[in-house]
Design a protein around this motif. Structure first.
Motif: not given
Length: 382
Positions: A119-134, A185-193, A210-213
């Motif tokens: 699974x991937x958990x990202x942030x909408x409208x963030x360029x790096x999130x789209x790239x990492x998700x894809x 997508x990053x450590x902040x989002x991973x901490x929320x998960x 769970x793995x962050x960046x």
């Protein structure tokens, strides 16, 4: 006496990655000519634009966060190097993170843990999130698996609350097949998960690993359980960006105007400390390599530790893990070399000894083959 060149840094410093990027710029300046730096503490690129309206400087290093910043940098018509979102200015020199490499490393780490659901958990409208998700979804799909994805959706009037978003995330996490490896997508989002998993009694890492960046060490250690994270080469990005800008300000062409820098490795902590491999013999082989990869082991040593023939072990290992035994030993060994180059002042000979290589020369050849750069240069540019 020549005056120092005036350089503006449109780089905010609110997270560990951007701070390490600034450290890389400082390292280049310490080794070469000092510049007069224009930079505001905790300044975002967007809020820095007012001070550029009448600025007469020599160069810019910028994170191109939005169109306003892009237009401002273009209109100044001075040498510039981008350190993010360079696709907005295709003719501008850039040094960026290889986001495909980040996603690939994340997938390989979770796959090595034995997961077959992702699974991937990202942030909408963030360029790096789209790239990492894809890129992550492509890695998962190529390996024959399905990638589940979650992005916080904004309400039509844009007033969705943090609580509403948390409820949506909890529902999504509960619906996922388990066990599953989740890349945030990053450590902040991973901490929320991790927090939502804890609130909803979803076990980490047994049910959701769970793995962050970013490898923000303070944040990763504050998480419960402690967070595994992809280590980004912020210092090297900053160093290479400064090198490119220096050449541009001298009227020269950079050696590499467009440069993608690979991630350094994985800081493995409790959030992915699990082995979800049902094949017991392969699980034994993975554990043996994990525990002894720096002891100078070879494929035969792994075979000796498992009650299978070499042919059967090789075939089943590659099927389950996606790499040969030799590739897995080398991958882990090189990852450890990268970590020691990045975090210690050990000599190359000492690192070779600690990572199971016969000597420094043998390690250097293997490292260059894997990383496309000699270890000494890798360390100087990190």
């Amino acid at each position: 006496m020549n005056r120092s060149k005036a350089v503006t840094l449109l780089v905010e410093n609110s997270n560990s990655y951007t701070r390490s990027l600034l450290q890389g710029i400082a390292s280049y300046m310490n080794e070469n000519e000092s510049w007069s730096i224009y930079f505001s503490e905790n300044d975002s690129a967007a809020s820095s634009l007012n001070r550029l309206s009448d600025w007469k400087g020599d160069g810019i290093i910028a994170r191109l966060d939005n169109k306003t910043v892009v237009d401002t940098v273009q209109n100044l018509n001075i040498p510039a190097v981008a350190v993010s979102a360079a696709d907005h200015l295709p003719r501008v020199s850039y040094v960026e993170i290889n986001e495909v490499g980040v996603a690939k490393m994340a997938f390989e780490h979770l796959r090595q843990c034995g997961f077959e659901s992702f699974a991937f958990c990202g942030e909408p409208h963030h360029h790096c999130s789209e790239m990492r998700a894809s890129a992550f979804a492509q890695c998962v799909g190529t390996a024959g698996f399905v990638c589940h994805r979650f992005d916080h959706e904004e309400s039509p009037n844009g007033d969705s609350s943090a609580e509403q978003q948390r409820i949506s995330l909890a529902a999504w996490l509960s619906s996922l097949p388990k066990p599953i490896g989740l890349f945030a997508v990053n450590d902040i989002k991973a901490q929320e998960v991790l927090a939502v998993c804890r609130e909803n009694r979803i076990r980490v890492p047994e049910e959701v690993a769970v793995l962050g960046v970013d490898n923000d060490e303070v944040l990763c250690d504050l998480c419960t359980p402690s967070l595994s994270s992809v280590i980004l080469p912020g210092k090297r990005v900053g160093y290479e960006a400064a090198r490119n800008l220096d050449r541009l300000m001298r009227g020269e062409t950079p050696d590499r105007e467009c440069m993608l820098v690979d991630p350094l490795g994985i800081a493995s902590r409790q959030s992915t400390d699990v082995l979800a491999i049902e094949d017991n013999e392969i699980a034994v082989a993975v554990r043996f390599i994990r525990d002894h990869h720096c002891d100078g082991i070879n494929v035969q040593d792994v075979v000796d530790a498992v009650s299978l023939s070499r042919r059967s072990l090789e075939s089943r290992f590659q099927s389950r893990v996606g790499r040969t035994l030799h590739q897995e030993i080398t991958r882990r060994r090189i990852s450890r070399v990268c970590q020691l180059l990045n975090e210690t002042g050990l000599t190359l000979a000492e690192i070779a000894q600690r990572t199971g290589y016969q000597n420094e020369e043998y390690m250097s050849v293997a490292f260059r083959r894997a990383m496309n750069v000699p270890p000494g240069r890798y360390r100087r540019g990190r």
